[in-house]
Design a protein around this motif. Structure first.
Motif, PDB file in Angstrom:
ATOM      1  N   VAL A  58      89.386  76.369-101.122  1.00  0.00           N
ATOM      2  CA  VAL A  58      88.485  76.122-100.008  1.00  0.00           C
ATOM      3  C   VAL A  58      87.102  76.704-100.293  1.00  0.00           C
ATOM      4  N   GLU A  59      87.087  77.905-100.914  1.00  0.00           N
ATOM      5  CA  GLU A  59      85.807  78.540-101.249  1.00  0.00           C
ATOM      6  C   GLU A  59      85.038  77.698-102.263  1.00  0.00           C
ATOM      7  N   ILE A  60      85.777  77.085-103.185  1.00  0.00           N
ATOM      8  CA  ILE A  60      85.103  76.231-104.176  1.00  0.00           C
ATOM      9  C   ILE A  60      84.443  75.053-103.469  1.00  0.00           C
ATOM     10  N   GLY A  61      85.137  74.490-102.478  1.00  0.00           N
ATOM     11  CA  GLY A  61      84.540  73.397-101.705  1.00  0.00           C
ATOM     12  C   GLY A  61      83.266  73.828-101.008  1.00  0.00           C
ATOM     13  N   VAL A  62      83.322  75.014-100.367  1.00  0.00           N
ATOM     14  CA  VAL A  62      82.132  75.536 -99.688  1.00  0.00           C
ATOM     15  C   VAL A  62      80.994  75.709-100.680  1.00  0.00           C
ATOM     16  N   ALA A  63      81.325  76.250-101.875  1.00  0.00           N
ATOM     17  CA  ALA A  63      80.288  76.508-102.877  1.00  0.00           C
ATOM     18  C   ALA A  63      79.617  75.211-103.317  1.00  0.00           C
ATOM     19  N   PHE A  64      80.397  74.133-103.482  1.00  0.00           N
ATOM     20  CA  PHE A  64      79.825  72.836-103.853  1.00  0.00           C
ATOM     21  C   PHE A  64      78.764  72.419-102.837  1.00  0.00           C
ATOM     22  N   THR A  65      79.168  72.429-101.560  1.00  0.00           N
ATOM     23  CA  THR A  65      78.255  71.962-100.520  1.00  0.00           C
ATOM     24  C   THR A  65      77.003  72.822-100.463  1.00  0.00           C
ATOM     25  N   VAL A  66      77.193  74.156-100.495  1.00  0.00           N
ATOM     26  CA  VAL A  66      76.041  75.052-100.325  1.00  0.00           C
ATOM     27  C   VAL A  66      75.083  74.917-101.509  1.00  0.00           C
ATOM     28  N   THR A  67      75.632  74.855-102.727  1.00  0.00           N
ATOM     29  CA  THR A  67      74.773  74.685-103.909  1.00  0.00           C
ATOM     30  C   THR A  67      73.908  73.442-103.770  1.00  0.00           C
ATOM     31  N   ALA A  68      74.572  72.324-103.452  1.00  0.00           N
ATOM     32  CA  ALA A  68      73.847  71.060-103.396  1.00  0.00           C
ATOM     33  C   ALA A  68      72.797  71.072-102.299  1.00  0.00           C
ATOM     34  N   ILE A  69      73.165  71.582-101.126  1.00  0.00           N
ATOM     35  CA  ILE A  69      72.234  71.512 -99.999  1.00  0.00           C
ATOM     36  C   ILE A  69      71.055  72.456-100.215  1.00  0.00           C
ATOM     37  N   MET A  70      71.306  73.646-100.805  1.00  0.00           N
ATOM     38  CA  MET A  70      70.200  74.576-101.058  1.00  0.00           C
ATOM     39  C   MET A  70      69.162  73.942-101.979  1.00  0.00           C
ATOM     40  N   PHE A  71      69.652  73.317-103.066  1.00  0.00           N
ATOM     41  CA  PHE A  71      68.701  72.706-103.987  1.00  0.00           C
ATOM     42  C   PHE A  71      68.007  71.513-103.342  1.00  0.00           C
ATOM     43  N   SER A  72      68.754  70.778-102.525  1.00  0.00           N
ATOM     44  CA  SER A  72      68.158  69.610-101.860  1.00  0.00           C
ATOM     45  C   SER A  72      67.051  70.034-100.902  1.00  0.00           C
ATOM     46  N   ILE A  73      67.301  71.105-100.133  1.00  0.00           N
ATOM     47  CA  ILE A  73      66.279  71.584 -99.199  1.00  0.00           C
ATOM     48  C   ILE A  73      65.046  72.014 -99.968  1.00  0.00           C
ATOM     49  N   TYR A  74      65.276  72.784-101.066  1.00  0.00           N
ATOM     50  CA  TYR A  74      64.119  73.247-101.829  1.00  0.00           C
ATOM     51  C   TYR A  74      63.320  72.078-102.391  1.00  0.00           C
ATOM     52  N   SER A  75      64.018  71.120-102.998  1.00  0.00           N
ATOM     53  CA  SER A  75      63.257  70.059-103.670  1.00  0.00           C
ATOM     54  C   SER A  75      62.524  69.188-102.661  1.00  0.00           C
ATOM     55  N   ASN A  76      63.091  69.014-101.459  1.00  0.00           N
ATOM     56  CA  ASN A  76      62.375  68.253-100.437  1.00  0.00           C
ATOM     57  C   ASN A  76      61.155  69.003 -99.931  1.00  0.00           C
ATOM     58  N   LEU A  77      61.338  70.330 -99.709  1.00  0.00           N
ATOM     59  CA  LEU A  77      60.211  71.123 -99.201  1.00  0.00           C
ATOM     60  C   LEU A  77      59.108  71.215-100.246  1.00  0.00           C
ATOM     61  N   ALA A  78      59.502  71.444-101.504  1.00  0.00           N
ATOM     62  CA  ALA A  78      58.501  71.731-102.524  1.00  0.00           C
ATOM     63  C   ALA A  78      57.727  70.497-102.926  1.00  0.00           C
ATOM     64  N   SER A  79      58.380  69.314-102.881  1.00  0.00           N
ATOM     65  CA  SER A  79      57.679  68.122-103.347  1.00  0.00           C
ATOM     66  C   SER A  79      57.191  67.276-102.186  1.00  0.00           C
ATOM     67  N   ASN A  80      57.242  67.820-100.991  1.00  0.00           N
ATOM     68  CA  ASN A  80      56.792  67.093 -99.804  1.00  0.00           C
ATOM     69  C   ASN A  80      57.603  65.816 -99.587  1.00  0.00           C
ATOM     70  N   GLY A  81      58.840  65.808-100.037  1.00  0.00           N
ATOM     71  CA  GLY A  81      59.715  64.665 -99.825  1.00  0.00           C
ATOM     72  C   GLY A  81      59.530  63.561-100.848  1.00  0.00           C
ATOM     73  N   LYS A  82      58.618  63.747-101.828  1.00  0.00           N
ATOM     74  CA  LYS A  82      58.396  62.676-102.800  1.00  0.00           C
ATOM     75  C   LYS A  82      59.270  62.828-104.032  1.00  0.00           C
ATOM     76  N   MET A  83      59.826  64.020-104.216  1.00  0.00           N
ATOM     77  CA  MET A  83      60.737  64.295-105.323  1.00  0.00           C
ATOM     78  C   MET A  83      60.109  64.056-106.681  1.00  0.00           C
ATOM     79  N   LYS A  84      58.769  64.102-106.722  1.00  0.00           N
ATOM     80  CA  LYS A  84      58.140  63.862-108.017  1.00  0.00           C
ATOM     81  C   LYS A  84      57.590  65.160-108.599  1.00  0.00           C
ATOM     82  N   GLU A  85      56.520  65.647-107.956  1.00  0.00           N
ATOM     83  CA  GLU A  85      55.898  66.840-108.486  1.00  0.00           C
ATOM     84  C   GLU A  85      56.130  67.995-107.544  1.00  0.00           C
ATOM     85  N   GLY A  86      56.945  68.940-107.966  1.00  0.00           N
ATOM     86  CA  GLY A  86      57.186  70.091-107.136  1.00  0.00           C
ATOM     87  C   GLY A  86      56.078  71.097-107.288  1.00  0.00           C
ATOM     88  N   ILE A  87      56.350  72.285-106.760  1.00  0.00           N
ATOM     89  CA  ILE A  87      55.358  73.354-106.881  1.00  0.00           C
ATOM     90  C   ILE A  87      55.233  73.744-108.341  1.00  0.00           C
TER      91      ILE A  87
END
Lengths: 81, 251
Positions: free
Chosen positions: B222-251
């Protein structure tokens, strides 16, 4: 826990909380908020709540500081109020 | 209005300080929270029932498994909401504005070398935190955040494209869904075998060892499942915030 450490951490906790609210530069406010989270993490680990301290260090001081900074860079850097 | 707020803060502070005197002492074994028979059961019976030394993880992933499953769903929903708000598809010229230039375009030697050395260690530590979460402090949330942070560090040190080579957007969404699927899968597996939802004891029919070992192993899964979701969502939030949603050029 040694009570002197407790007092020092609590004083710095209040100081960082006030500074992060007062400072006009939002980038430094985000950084100081990370410092606040880290002091909170020290308090948790001092009380023996290691799991909570771990979460605070990873989420509060680590990732959310990065999120706040990347948000600040997308808006204005100076606070207007 | 500022005066009014100040008065409200002062009054609340006085009330809180008054109420603080009624609190039990820190670590008091006779305090109501420690005396309640449910917490007595957790404190005394966790190891015999689940063979898990870290009772925090045992309560989170086993006794309160239903709560933790929906906490994971909350993180998933937050990530999806951020993608829904920030993500921009195609090139719309009205949203273009000056990209902030925080870093030099050429990768710095010191930063590059440090990250090259650090990122494998961070990822190894994250895997340890997930895998050892029911024996020492840690677990899926913390390990997932640390694993996601290693990709964020890669994106900060190089650029967003380098990190997206490892975690492209489609893989992020697959991982995030797979995490919840794994968690709910353990619940459904218990249901199919005749137990209650997320009642790991019944999974002893599938997993090696006795009932206690089945609960311990299910917690790890179960912990492995949680880790999958959290890893993916953390990176997704960062990449959306950093690239203004364009996913091209980050900070």
């Amino acid at each position: 826990m040694i009570w002197i450490f407790d007092i020092i951490i609590l004083v710095f906790l209040v100081v960082t909380a006030l500074i992060s609210l007062q400072v006009k530069d939002l980038l430094s406010a985000a950084m100081i908020f990370g410092v606040y989270s880290f002091l909170m993490c020290l308090l948790w680990s001092g009380m023996g709540a290691v799991d909570v301290a771990f979460t605070e260090a990873a989420v509060g001081a680590g990732v959310s500081a990065v999120f706040l900074i990347s948000t600040v860079l997308r808006t204005k850097r100076r606070s207007s109020d | 209005m500022k005066i009014l707020g100040f008065i409200a803060v002062i009054i609340t502070g006085i009330l809180l300080l008054q109420a603080e005197r009624d609190f039990p002492d820190w670590g008091d074994p006779a305090s109501p929270a420690n005396n309640y028979r449910l917490s007595q059961h957790y404190i005394t019976q966790t190891f015999t029932e689940t063979t898990v030394p870290n009772m925090v993880t045992a309560v989170l992933a086993d006794y309160r498994g239903y709560d933790t499953m929906f906490e994971t769903v909350v993180i998933f929903t937050a990530g999806i909401a951020i993608i829904g708000i920030l993500r921009v598809f195609g090139s719309s010229s009205q949203l273009e504005h000056k990209e902030p230039t925080l870093t030099a375009k050429k990768p710095d030697l010191i930063v590059d070398t440090t990250c090259r050395l650090l990122i494998p260690i961070i990822q190894l530590f994250a895997l340890y935190v997930v895998a050892h979460g029911h024996h020492s402090p840690g677990g899926g949330f913390q390990g997932g955040v640390i694993f996601g942070a290693s990709f964020i560090l890669l994106a900060l040190a190089r650029n967003l494209q380098t990190a997206q080579k490892w975690l492209p957007e489609s893989r992020v969404l697959t991982l995030a869904g797979a995490g919840i699927f794994i968690y709910a899968g353990f619940g459904v597996a218990a249901l199919v075998l005749g137990g209650d939802f997320l009642d790991y004891g019944i999974l002893t029919k599938l997993l090696p060892g006795g009932v206690e070992d089945a609960r311990s192993h299910s917690m790890l899964g179960v912990e492995i499942g949680v880790a999958f979701t959290v890893t993916a969502i953390m990176f997704s939030i960062y990449s959306n915030l950093a690239s203004n949603g364009k996913m091209k050029e980050g900070i």
